[in-house]
Scaffold this motif. Structure first.
Motif, PDB file in Angstrom:
ATOM      1  N   ILE A   1     -63.510  17.202   2.684  1.00 43.60           N
ATOM      2  CA  ILE A   1     -63.058  17.238   1.295  1.00 43.60           C
ATOM      3  C   ILE A   1     -61.583  17.589   1.329  1.00 43.60           C
ATOM      4  O   ILE A   1     -61.203  18.642   1.846  1.00 43.60           O
ATOM      5  N   LEU A   2     -60.738  16.715   0.796  1.00 43.32           N
ATOM      6  CA  LEU A   2     -59.289  16.924   0.784  1.00 43.32           C
ATOM      7  C   LEU A   2     -58.846  17.219  -0.641  1.00 43.32           C
ATOM      8  O   LEU A   2     -59.009  16.382  -1.531  1.00 43.32           O
ATOM      9  N   THR A   3     -58.274  18.390  -0.873  1.00 41.93           N
ATOM     10  CA  THR A   3     -57.851  18.779  -2.217  1.00 41.93           C
ATOM     11  C   THR A   3     -56.334  18.706  -2.353  1.00 41.93           C
ATOM     12  O   THR A   3     -55.603  18.806  -1.369  1.00 41.93           O
ATOM     13  N   ASP A   4     -55.889  18.560  -3.597  1.00 40.62           N
ATOM     14  CA  ASP A   4     -54.446  18.444  -3.818  1.00 40.62           C
ATOM     15  C   ASP A   4     -53.745  19.790  -3.841  1.00 40.62           C
ATOM     16  O   ASP A   4     -52.564  19.885  -3.505  1.00 40.62           O
ATOM     17  N   ILE A   5     -54.452  20.840  -4.245  1.00 39.15           N
ATOM     18  CA  ILE A   5     -53.857  22.181  -4.264  1.00 39.15           C
ATOM     19  C   ILE A   5     -54.860  23.182  -3.703  1.00 39.15           C
ATOM     20  O   ILE A   5     -56.071  22.955  -3.700  1.00 39.15           O
ATOM     21  N   ASN A   6     -54.345  24.315  -3.246  1.00 37.43           N
ATOM     22  CA  ASN A   6     -55.212  25.325  -2.643  1.00 37.43           C
ATOM     23  C   ASN A   6     -56.174  25.947  -3.639  1.00 37.43           C
ATOM     24  O   ASN A   6     -57.269  26.377  -3.267  1.00 37.43           O
TER      25      ASN A   6
ATOM     26  N   CYS B   1     -56.498  21.376   2.546  1.00 39.51           N
ATOM     27  CA  CYS B   1     -55.371  21.172   1.643  1.00 39.51           C
ATOM     28  C   CYS B   1     -54.100  21.340   2.466  1.00 39.51           C
ATOM     29  O   CYS B   1     -53.907  22.369   3.113  1.00 39.51           O
ATOM     30  N   TYR B   2     -53.238  20.325   2.442  1.00 32.95           N
ATOM     31  CA  TYR B   2     -52.055  20.332   3.298  1.00 32.95           C
ATOM     32  C   TYR B   2     -50.754  20.546   2.525  1.00 32.95           C
ATOM     33  O   TYR B   2     -49.678  20.308   3.058  1.00 32.95           O
TER      34      TYR B   2
ATOM     35  N   ARG C   1     -44.855  16.730  -2.851  1.00 33.86           N
ATOM     36  CA  ARG C   1     -45.603  17.280  -1.722  1.00 33.86           C
ATOM     37  C   ARG C   1     -47.079  16.911  -1.816  1.00 33.86           C
ATOM     38  O   ARG C   1     -47.748  16.750  -0.789  1.00 33.86           O
ATOM     39  N   ALA C   2     -47.589  16.776  -3.034  1.00 32.62           N
ATOM     40  CA  ALA C   2     -48.986  16.387  -3.201  1.00 32.62           C
ATOM     41  C   ALA C   2     -49.232  14.995  -2.634  1.00 32.62           C
ATOM     42  O   ALA C   2     -50.220  14.754  -1.934  1.00 32.62           O
ATOM     43  N   ALA C   3     -48.320  14.080  -2.922  1.00 32.47           N
ATOM     44  CA  ALA C   3     -48.433  12.727  -2.372  1.00 32.47           C
ATOM     45  C   ALA C   3     -48.232  12.749  -0.861  1.00 32.47           C
ATOM     46  O   ALA C   3     -48.943  12.056  -0.114  1.00 32.47           O
ATOM     47  N   ALA C   4     -47.264  13.534  -0.401  1.00 28.97           N
ATOM     48  CA  ALA C   4     -47.007  13.628   1.036  1.00 28.97           C
ATOM     49  C   ALA C   4     -48.215  14.198   1.777  1.00 28.97           C
ATOM     50  O   ALA C   4     -48.511  13.794   2.907  1.00 28.97           O
TER      51      ALA C   4
END
Length: 209
Positions: free
Chosen positions: A80-85, A100-101, A118-121
């Motif tokens: 599961i990859l989230t956009d924010i922590n 989350c990166y 940064r969200a797109a990156a």
């Protein structure tokens, strides 16, 4: 499904509150969810509970394949990859990885070099590092657009997207584009959305594993 699963209650008092809450919610949104299957209905009920806003029952839209595809991904313990922590920390009891990166140093460099958010990156970084699973956005429409773009280019193994970013700039547009795509998805139409909605959706799915 029990009220304990619905609310995470673990005591009699908590379960009593859960039962009453469920009764109230169903009374408010029953007509709006009557055509949904049980798993879809649970997602909407959780969203309404998390926001105390029955209007969400009219705004949530799921593609017909969303639940089945998302559940298959979760059963395979895909990421599961989230956009924010904040979204990441709200997702509980999942045996697989929740990533989350947004604060990753390489992500910061990608954002600077490519002049993107940064969200797109972070989405791009995940794609470059063999991501496979579900993308969950409760905040950043740019994350939704990036995931869709990489999916269409066959550069990211996205199984489904929870696209519920909140805001007046780009959010509604990203969700409308996602809704009209061929990617299994759930969206909240218009500017409404946010972390509680994203978390409610994913935790609902996890409770059905």
């Amino acid at each position: 499904m029990t009220d304990k699963m619905f609310m995470g209650a673990s005591t009699k008092q908590g379960m009593d509150i859960a039962t009453k809450s469920r009764e109230i919610i169903r009374g408010l949104i029953g007509d709006d969810v009557k055509d949904l299957n049980p798993a879809e209905r649970d997602i909407v009920e959780r969203i309404v509970h998390s926001t105390a806003d029955p209007e969400y029952a009219k705004l949530v839209h799921m593609s017909s394949d969303f639940v089945d595809v998302a559940m298959a991904s979760l059963r395979n313990n895909e990421t599961i990859l989230t956009d924010i922590n904040m979204v990441k920390y709200g997702i509980t009891q999942y045996p697989g990885e929740v990533e989350c990166y947004i604060k990753n140093e390489e992500v910061k460099q990608i954002a600077k070099q490519e002049q993107i958010t940064r969200a797109a990156a972070a989405i791009r970084y995940a794609a470059q590092n063999d991501f496979e699973g579900i993308v969950v956005s409760g905040n950043a429409p740019t994350a939704v657009f990036e995931a869709m773009d990489l999916y269409q280019k066959c550069e990211m193994n996205v199984k489904a997207i929870v696209g519920v970013p909140v805001g007046f700039v780009g959010a509604a547009d990203s969700k409308e584009a996602l809704k009209n795509s061929n990617i299994p998805n759930i969206v909240v139409e218009g500017p409404k959305g946010g972390t509680p909605i994203a978390v409610a959706c994913v935790n609902s799915l996890i409770q059905h594993l």
